[in-house]
Motif scaffolding. Structure first.
Motif, mmCIF file in Angstrom:
data_model
loop_
_atom_site.group_PDB
_atom_site.id
_atom_site.type_symbol
_atom_site.label_atom_id
_atom_site.label_comp_id
_atom_site.label_asym_id
_atom_site.label_seq_id
_atom_site.Cartn_x
_atom_site.Cartn_y
_atom_site.Cartn_z
ATOM 1 N N LEU A 163 10.840 -9.556 0.006
ATOM 2 C CA LEU A 163 12.312 -9.511 -0.383
ATOM 3 C C LEU A 163 12.260 -9.274 -1.828
ATOM 4 O O LEU A 163 13.378 -8.489 -2.373
ATOM 5 C CB LEU A 163 12.940 -10.929 -0.347
ATOM 6 N N ASP A 164 11.230 -9.520 -2.570
ATOM 7 C CA ASP A 164 11.277 -9.437 -4.240
ATOM 8 C C ASP A 164 11.053 -7.714 -4.299
ATOM 9 O O ASP A 164 11.721 -7.021 -5.060
ATOM 10 C CB ASP A 164 10.098 -10.083 -4.876
ATOM 11 N N LEU A 165 10.189 -7.180 -3.615
ATOM 12 C CA LEU A 165 10.020 -5.617 -3.573
ATOM 13 C C LEU A 165 11.278 -4.744 -3.228
ATOM 14 O O LEU A 165 11.572 -3.943 -3.851
ATOM 15 C CB LEU A 165 8.944 -5.206 -2.693
ATOM 16 N N ALA A 166 12.143 -5.510 -2.356
ATOM 17 C CA ALA A 166 13.278 -4.713 -2.034
ATOM 18 C C ALA A 166 14.378 -4.945 -2.926
ATOM 19 O O ALA A 166 15.448 -4.056 -3.103
ATOM 20 C CB ALA A 166 13.821 -5.224 -0.459
ATOM 21 N N THR A 167 14.317 -6.131 -3.897
ATOM 22 C CA THR A 167 15.455 -6.350 -4.553
ATOM 23 C C THR A 167 15.868 -5.011 -5.610
ATOM 24 O O THR A 167 14.475 -4.773 -6.229
ATOM 25 C CB THR A 167 15.191 -7.429 -5.387
ATOM 26 N N GLY A 168 16.664 -4.317 -5.674
ATOM 27 C CA GLY A 168 16.823 -3.361 -6.524
ATOM 28 C C GLY A 168 16.583 -1.896 -6.302
ATOM 29 O O GLY A 168 16.314 -1.126 -6.892
ATOM 30 N N ASN A 169 15.695 -1.941 -4.984
ATOM 31 C CA ASN A 169 15.056 -0.514 -4.556
ATOM 32 C C ASN A 169 16.043 -0.167 -3.209
ATOM 33 O O ASN A 169 15.773 -0.719 -2.388
ATOM 34 C CB ASN A 169 13.620 -1.006 -4.115
ATOM 35 N N SER A 170 16.745 0.615 -3.378
ATOM 36 C CA SER A 170 17.723 1.244 -2.405
ATOM 37 C C SER A 170 16.981 1.847 -1.325
ATOM 38 O O SER A 170 17.353 2.266 -0.135
ATOM 39 C CB SER A 170 18.743 2.132 -3.053
ATOM 40 N N ARG A 171 15.536 2.337 -1.541
ATOM 41 C CA ARG A 171 14.648 3.173 -0.455
ATOM 42 C C ARG A 171 14.215 2.080 0.362
ATOM 43 O O ARG A 171 13.748 2.589 1.336
ATOM 44 C CB ARG A 171 13.819 3.832 -1.304
ATOM 45 N N ALA B 184 0.971 -1.081 0.085
ATOM 46 C CA ALA B 184 -0.143 -0.165 0.022
ATOM 47 C C ALA B 184 0.720 1.183 0.014
ATOM 48 O O ALA B 184 0.584 2.143 -0.592
ATOM 49 C CB ALA B 184 -0.849 -0.131 1.389
ATOM 50 N N VAL B 185 1.944 1.167 0.829
ATOM 51 C CA VAL B 185 2.959 2.246 0.725
ATOM 52 C C VAL B 185 3.251 2.632 -0.645
ATOM 53 O O VAL B 185 3.636 3.903 -0.928
ATOM 54 C CB VAL B 185 3.866 2.265 2.046
ATOM 55 N N LEU B 186 3.833 1.472 -1.145
ATOM 56 C CA LEU B 186 4.583 1.813 -2.513
ATOM 57 C C LEU B 186 3.879 2.091 -3.623
ATOM 58 O O LEU B 186 4.220 2.712 -4.490
ATOM 59 C CB LEU B 186 5.492 0.678 -2.653
ATOM 60 N N ASP B 187 2.628 1.490 -3.507
ATOM 61 C CA ASP B 187 1.604 1.804 -4.579
ATOM 62 C C ASP B 187 1.184 3.279 -4.633
ATOM 63 O O ASP B 187 1.085 3.754 -5.925
ATOM 64 C CB ASP B 187 0.269 0.852 -4.384
ATOM 65 N N ASN B 188 1.213 3.757 -3.452
ATOM 66 C CA ASN B 188 0.817 5.223 -3.391
ATOM 67 C C ASN B 188 2.162 6.086 -3.490
ATOM 68 O O ASN B 188 1.792 7.306 -3.780
ATOM 69 C CB ASN B 188 0.065 5.418 -2.110
ATOM 70 N N SER B 189 3.336 5.599 -2.832
ATOM 71 C CA SER B 189 4.319 6.530 -2.820
ATOM 72 C C SER B 189 5.540 5.672 -3.395
ATOM 73 O O SER B 189 6.266 5.388 -2.401
ATOM 74 C CB SER B 189 4.368 7.097 -1.284
ATOM 75 N N PRO B 190 5.698 5.589 -4.421
ATOM 76 C CA PRO B 190 6.665 4.751 -4.937
ATOM 77 C C PRO B 190 8.204 5.048 -4.558
ATOM 78 O O PRO B 190 8.996 4.105 -4.507
ATOM 79 C CB PRO B 190 6.660 4.539 -6.565
ATOM 80 N N GLU B 191 8.459 6.426 -4.214
ATOM 81 C CA GLU B 191 9.514 6.868 -3.583
ATOM 82 C C GLU B 191 9.792 6.860 -2.018
ATOM 83 O O GLU B 191 10.657 7.354 -1.698
ATOM 84 C CB GLU B 191 9.943 8.107 -4.375
ATOM 85 N N ALA B 192 8.772 6.198 -1.402
ATOM 86 C CA ALA B 192 9.039 6.282 0.129
ATOM 87 C C ALA B 192 10.202 5.544 0.303
ATOM 88 O O ALA B 192 10.478 4.555 -0.158
ATOM 89 C CB ALA B 192 7.462 5.607 0.572
ATOM 90 N N LYS B 193 10.576 6.039 1.500
ATOM 91 C CA LYS B 193 11.802 5.402 2.223
ATOM 92 C C LYS B 193 11.201 4.466 3.237
ATOM 93 O O LYS B 193 10.321 5.045 4.085
ATOM 94 C CB LYS B 193 12.616 6.374 2.807
ATOM 95 N N VAL B 194 11.702 3.220 3.284
ATOM 96 C CA VAL B 194 10.815 2.478 4.205
ATOM 97 C C VAL B 194 11.835 1.370 4.603
ATOM 98 O O VAL B 194 12.753 0.747 4.142
ATOM 99 C CB VAL B 194 9.852 1.479 3.509
ATOM 100 N N THR B 195 11.879 1.224 6.162
ATOM 101 C CA THR B 195 12.407 0.274 6.869
ATOM 102 C C THR B 195 11.455 -0.926 7.367
ATOM 103 O O THR B 195 10.392 -0.272 8.017
ATOM 104 C CB THR B 195 13.513 0.827 7.781
ATOM 105 N N LEU B 196 11.621 -2.018 7.152
ATOM 106 C CA LEU B 196 10.742 -3.255 7.470
ATOM 107 C C LEU B 196 11.674 -4.025 8.349
ATOM 108 O O LEU B 196 12.673 -4.498 8.019
ATOM 109 C CB LEU B 196 10.176 -3.852 6.472
ATOM 110 N N VAL B 197 11.145 -4.178 9.687
ATOM 111 C CA VAL B 197 11.886 -5.096 10.627
ATOM 112 C C VAL B 197 10.743 -6.476 10.852
ATOM 113 O O VAL B 197 9.846 -6.214 11.312
ATOM 114 C CB VAL B 197 12.019 -4.409 11.730
ATOM 115 N N SER B 198 11.753 -7.600 11.107
ATOM 116 C CA SER B 198 10.864 -8.728 11.170
ATOM 117 C C SER B 198 11.909 -9.982 11.374
ATOM 118 O O SER B 198 12.680 -9.959 10.411
ATOM 119 C CB SER B 198 9.718 -8.932 10.166
ATOM 120 N N PRO B 199 11.552 -10.935 12.166
ATOM 121 C CA PRO B 199 12.402 -11.935 11.980
ATOM 122 C C PRO B 199 12.178 -12.942 10.934
ATOM 123 O O PRO B 199 13.001 -13.902 10.545
ATOM 124 C CB PRO B 199 12.258 -12.604 13.423
ATOM 125 N N GLU B 200 11.128 -12.854 10.400
ATOM 126 C CA GLU B 200 10.588 -13.745 9.010
ATOM 127 C C GLU B 200 10.105 -12.649 8.103
ATOM 128 O O GLU B 200 9.199 -11.740 8.308
ATOM 129 C CB GLU B 200 9.703 -14.874 9.588
#
Length: 195
Positions: free
Chosen positions: A53-61, A31-47
């Protein structure tokens, strides 16, 4: 009564923390990236789901941290979306965020949210956000479908033309508003015979 104040955030200027890498975490980061593709996001989770992982591949933000949430994860964050599958942990994280004055959304727990993620209808540059005050996301989703079908696809052209007219108008702000209101009044006028 819905007392929410509707705003649109420029997430590219903020840093969003998402806690949780499961299905709900995927829903929130999408939802965040669909509305704000240039958003800077940190996601924390043990799993972390493969789709994330696919969304993060190649996205330095997008920064993925593969471990349990730690309070230091709040450093330099502007808002947090909590989406773990542990309700007590969600409440704990929300309380910590509130103590640090960080705006917080907790998935499926409206009572402890500072903001809600809305259903959004998009037609070019037009975005219509729908809120049910946390009462029924399903209703908001259905209304989104209705509005999406009801709004014409050529709205972008109309908005571009109105912007061009606005740019050409002379006078002070009040005069420009009056003229634009006159021009767009046809959008809300009832046709003859309608009640």
């Amino acid at each position: 009564m819905n007392n929410l104040f509707p705003i649109f955030l420029k997430l590219e200027n903020l840093h969003t923390l998402i806690v949780g890498g499961g299905y709900v975490g995927l829903e929130k980061i999408t939802a965040v990236l669909d509305n704000s593709p240039e958003a800077k996001v940190t996601l924390v989770s043990p799993e972390i789901r493969n789709e994330i992982l696919d969304l993060a591949t190649g996205n330095s933000r997008i920064n993925l941290i593969n471990r349990k949430f730690q309070e230091e994860d709040f450093l330099q964050k502007d808002l947090v979306i909590v989406a773990t599958n542990d309700k007590e942990e969600n409440k704990r994280i929300a309380a910590l965020a509130r103590a640090k004055n960080i705006l917080t959304n907790v998935a499926d727990t409206p009572a402890i949210c500072d903001f809600y993620l809305s259903s959004v209808v998009r037609k070019g540059n037009l975005k219509v956000a729908i809120s049910t005050n946390g009462m029924s996301p399903t209703f908001a989703k259905r209304l989104k479908e209705v509005l999406g079908e009801a709004l014409p696809d050529n709205l972008e052209t109309a908005m571009e033309q109105l912007k061009a007219v606005r740019d050409m108008l002379k006078g002070d702000f009040a005069n420009k508003v009056d003229e634009l209101n006159r021009i767009t009044s046809v959008l809300v006028e009832k046709k003859t015979g309608e009640q």
